[in-house]
Design a protein around this motif. Structure first.
Motif, short mmCIF file in Angstrom:
data_model
loop_
_atom_site.label_atom_id
_atom_site.label_comp_id
_atom_site.label_asym_id
_atom_site.label_seq_id
_atom_site.Cartn_x
_atom_site.Cartn_y
_atom_site.Cartn_z
N PHE A 59 0.86 -1.48 0.47
CA PHE A 59 -0.10 -0.14 0.23
C PHE A 59 0.74 1.32 -0.22
CE2 PHE A 59 -2.66 2.70 2.37
CZ PHE A 59 -3.56 3.39 1.44
N GLU A 60 0.83 2.23 -1.72
CA GLU A 60 1.31 3.42 -0.98
C GLU A 60 2.68 2.86 -0.96
OE1 GLU A 60 0.56 5.89 1.67
OE2 GLU A 60 -1.79 6.23 0.50
N GLY A 61 3.13 1.33 -1.66
CA GLY A 61 5.06 1.21 -1.34
C GLY A 61 5.49 0.72 -0.39
N ARG A 62 4.45 0.83 0.64
CA ARG A 62 4.98 -0.28 1.40
C ARG A 62 4.13 -1.27 1.75
NH1 ARG A 62 7.58 2.05 6.71
NH2 ARG A 62 6.57 4.35 5.51
N VAL A 63 5.27 -2.65 2.49
CA VAL A 63 4.35 -3.70 2.91
C VAL A 63 3.78 -3.35 4.06
CG1 VAL A 63 5.21 -6.12 3.37
CG2 VAL A 63 6.44 -5.36 1.39
N VAL A 64 2.36 -4.23 3.63
CA VAL A 64 1.40 -4.33 5.29
C VAL A 64 1.39 -5.88 5.28
CG1 VAL A 64 -1.17 -3.53 5.46
CG2 VAL A 64 0.55 -2.18 3.74
N GLU A 65 1.53 -5.98 6.75
CA GLU A 65 0.38 -7.73 7.28
C GLU A 65 -0.72 -7.48 7.93
OE1 GLU A 65 2.26 -10.00 6.27
OE2 GLU A 65 4.07 -9.97 5.65
N LEU A 66 -1.70 -7.49 7.04
CA LEU A 66 -3.02 -7.95 7.55
C LEU A 66 -3.92 -8.43 8.51
CD1 LEU A 66 -4.49 -5.61 4.68
CD2 LEU A 66 -3.78 -5.09 5.96
N PHE A 67 -3.91 -8.66 9.76
CA PHE A 67 -4.59 -9.59 10.24
C PHE A 67 -5.74 -9.14 10.44
CE2 PHE A 67 0.01 -8.54 11.14
CZ PHE A 67 0.56 -10.64 10.97
N VAL A 68 -6.68 -10.26 9.55
CA VAL A 68 -8.18 -9.45 9.76
C VAL A 68 -8.93 -10.88 10.33
CG1 VAL A 68 -10.16 -9.08 7.79
CG2 VAL A 68 -7.83 -8.20 7.61
N HIS A 69 -10.06 -9.99 11.41
CA HIS A 69 -10.34 -11.52 11.56
C HIS A 69 -12.21 -10.77 12.85
CE1 HIS A 69 -6.22 -12.16 13.54
NE2 HIS A 69 -6.73 -11.08 14.02
N THR A 70 -12.84 -11.67 12.48
CA THR A 70 -13.85 -12.17 13.26
C THR A 70 -14.40 -11.70 14.34
OG1 THR A 70 -14.97 -14.42 12.97
CG2 THR A 70 -15.62 -13.14 10.49
N ARG A 71 -15.35 -11.38 14.83
CA ARG A 71 -15.56 -11.38 16.45
C ARG A 71 -15.24 -12.43 16.90
NH1 ARG A 71 -20.26 -8.04 16.58
NH2 ARG A 71 -19.99 -6.27 17.33
#
Length: 250
Positions: A59-71
């Motif tokens: 994103f915008e040239g930067r590496v992003v680690e996403l940790f996406v969770h439901t409740r």
């Protein structure tokens, strides 16, 4: 374009997760240790019915680690953290910078993470401690006897992991891997942890294992001492099914 990592994380949350219940920026950026090349570790809490997942993007040239969770997924993964004795996701929610907090969702998730962290990890079973004592004893014998420098370095890594794990368990402390191993080790026991880490560094720089052997041996003594003769472990029901599966006609 503003390249401040916190501002970048806010833009990503707004663009990619407009309906998120909570978004937190964690990792080195939240801790104030970020470098120009650091990635962004972002935890995202979404409604049940969504998909709990981990994803790496740019994103915008930067590496992003996403940790996406439901409740529900978050509660399950907190339990996984505890069972593994590694407070990865727990620490993200407990110490992250809150970017989105819908109706107090981030606060509730943080409170749950903090409660788990205060309770600490489960203690290793006595049988597991015995097995790890045996493994560390064996690795220390190998480190003492190793004449080949490359083999000595490889064995030193085993000693470091085993001794760190036993020391953290002795103090009812969380464990870590990679860069988190020294951090968790020093949190658990600043004096003995530093001696082990410095002994490992000295070995890597000089080839001399004595300081590391001494430090690891002191940790081993804390949990019952060296274990060689007398150690015995059985695995009922493991060999027989494996042999049956390999039999002709299977």
């Amino acid at each position: 374009m503003n390249t401040d990592p916190v501002d970048q994380a806010r833009r990503l949350a707004h663009d990619r997760f407009p309906d998120a219940l909570a978004v937190l920026l964690a990792g080195s950026t939240a801790a104030g240790r970020a470098t120009a090349g650091s990635d962004l570790d972002i935890a995202v809490l979404i409604e049940d019915g969504g998909e709990t997942h981990r994803e790496t993007i740019r994103f915008e040239g930067r590496v992003v680690e996403l940790f996406v969770h439901t409740r529900a997924g978050l509660v399950e993964l907190f339990a996984v953290d505890v069972a593994a004795r590694r407070a990865v996701l727990l620490s993200m929610y407990a110490a992250g910078i809150v970017l989105v907090d819908t109706d107090g969702e981030a606060g509730r998730a943080r409170a749950l993470a903090e409660a788990n962290l205060r309770k600490g990890p489960p203690a290793l079973e006595p049988e597991t401690v015995e097995t790890r004592r045996y493994g560390l004893t064996d690795a220390l014998d190998d480190l003492t006897d190793a004449a080949d420098r490359i083999e000595r370095l490889a064995v030193a890594g085993v000693v470091l992991d085993a001794a760190a794990d036993l020391l953290c368990d002795h103090h009812h402390a969380w464990i870590g891997r990679g860069k988190w191993l020294p951090r968790r080790l020093l949190e658990a026991d600043a004096e003995r942890g530093a001696a082990l880490l410095e002994g490992h560094l000295h070995l890597c720089e000089s080839g001399d294992p004595v300081r590391m052997i001494d430090a690891a041996s002191e940790i081993l003594d804390l949990v019952g001492g060296p274990l060689r003769e007398g150690y015995r472990r059985t695995w009922p029901g493991v060999v027989e099914p494996a042999a049956a599966a390999a039999a002709p006609g299977r």
